[in-house]
Motif scaffolding. Structure first.
Motif, short mmCIF file in Angstrom:
data_model
loop_
_atom_site.label_atom_id
_atom_site.label_comp_id
_atom_site.label_asym_id
_atom_site.label_seq_id
_atom_site.Cartn_x
_atom_site.Cartn_y
_atom_site.Cartn_z
N SER A 129 0.82 -1.22 0.00
CA SER A 129 0.00 0.00 0.00
C SER A 129 0.85 1.27 0.00
O SER A 129 0.33 2.36 -0.16
CB SER A 129 -0.94 0.00 1.21
N HIS A 130 2.16 1.13 0.17
CA HIS A 130 3.02 2.32 0.18
C HIS A 130 3.38 2.76 -1.23
O HIS A 130 3.04 3.85 -1.65
CB HIS A 130 4.28 2.06 1.01
N ALA A 131 4.09 1.91 -1.97
CA ALA A 131 4.51 2.30 -3.32
C ALA A 131 4.38 1.13 -4.30
O ALA A 131 5.17 1.00 -5.22
CB ALA A 131 5.92 2.87 -3.31
N GLN A 132 3.38 0.29 -4.04
CA GLN A 132 2.96 -0.75 -5.00
C GLN A 132 4.03 -1.78 -5.32
O GLN A 132 4.04 -2.36 -6.40
CB GLN A 132 2.44 -0.10 -6.29
N TRP A 133 4.94 -2.03 -4.41
CA TRP A 133 5.94 -3.08 -4.62
C TRP A 133 5.28 -4.45 -4.42
O TRP A 133 4.28 -4.56 -3.72
CB TRP A 133 7.07 -2.91 -3.60
N SER A 134 5.86 -5.48 -5.02
CA SER A 134 5.33 -6.83 -4.89
C SER A 134 5.71 -7.43 -3.54
O SER A 134 6.88 -7.73 -3.28
CB SER A 134 5.88 -7.70 -6.02
N GLU A 174 6.87 -8.62 5.19
CA GLU A 174 7.63 -7.37 5.12
C GLU A 174 7.91 -7.01 3.67
O GLU A 174 8.39 -7.84 2.90
CB GLU A 174 8.95 -7.52 5.87
N CYS A 175 7.60 -5.78 3.33
CA CYS A 175 7.86 -5.31 1.97
C CYS A 175 9.36 -5.22 1.74
O CYS A 175 10.10 -4.65 2.56
CB CYS A 175 7.21 -3.94 1.76
N GLY A 176 9.81 -5.75 0.60
CA GLY A 176 11.24 -5.77 0.31
C GLY A 176 11.79 -4.42 -0.12
O GLY A 176 13.00 -4.25 -0.18
N GLY A 217 10.46 -1.79 3.67
CA GLY A 217 10.37 -2.43 4.98
C GLY A 217 9.05 -2.32 5.72
O GLY A 217 8.99 -2.69 6.90
N ALA A 218 7.99 -1.83 5.08
CA ALA A 218 6.70 -1.82 5.76
C ALA A 218 6.29 -3.27 6.06
O ALA A 218 6.58 -4.18 5.29
CB ALA A 218 5.63 -1.14 4.91
N ARG A 219 5.59 -3.47 7.18
CA ARG A 219 5.17 -4.82 7.55
C ARG A 219 3.65 -4.84 7.67
O ARG A 219 3.05 -3.89 8.18
CB ARG A 219 5.83 -5.25 8.87
#
Ligand code: FES
Length: 107
Positions: free
Chosen positions: A48-53, A65-67, A70-72
């Motif tokens: 939801s932050h910057a659309q990363w997979s 955890e987003c790679g 680092g959002a969890r």
């Protein structure tokens, strides 16, 4: 999350390694399917932050955890645990029968 929608096949249970997210696409919807000690969860694969997979990230204690930054996110609820994400991700009900994992899609 409500209990309506349709159940669609997502993957084989055998495709899932513990705490190792699997990205699947269903009708253009990208999901991360994750097998944990608490069960099998399905969440949006899009941070939801910057659309990363998110399926490229790591899982520990039922959190993915987003790679990228680092959002969890809690796999059970989709709720973020802190910055940089400021909003949750969608979660989907799952069920497993005869080795097939199905996800409830709303559309
Ligand atoms: S894109 Fe996921 S934390 Fe920034």
């Amino acid at each position: 999350m409500t209990d309506d929608g349709r159940w669609v096949e997502a993957c084989s249970e055998g495709d899932l390694a513990l705490n190792n997210p699997l990205r699947v696409e269903i009708d253009g919807l990208a999901l991360a399917i994750v097998k944990t000690d608490e069960g099998i969860f399905a969440v949006s694969d899009t941070c939801s932050h910057a659309q990363w997979s998110l399926s490229e990230g790591e899982v520990e204690d039922c959190m993915i955890e987003c790679g990228l930054h680092g959002a969890r996110f809690d796999l059970r609820t989709g709720v973020q645990s802190g910055p940089p994400a400021t909003s949750p991700i969608p979660t989907y009900l799952t069920t497993t029968a005869d080795g097939t994992v199905r996800v409830q899609i709303h559309a």
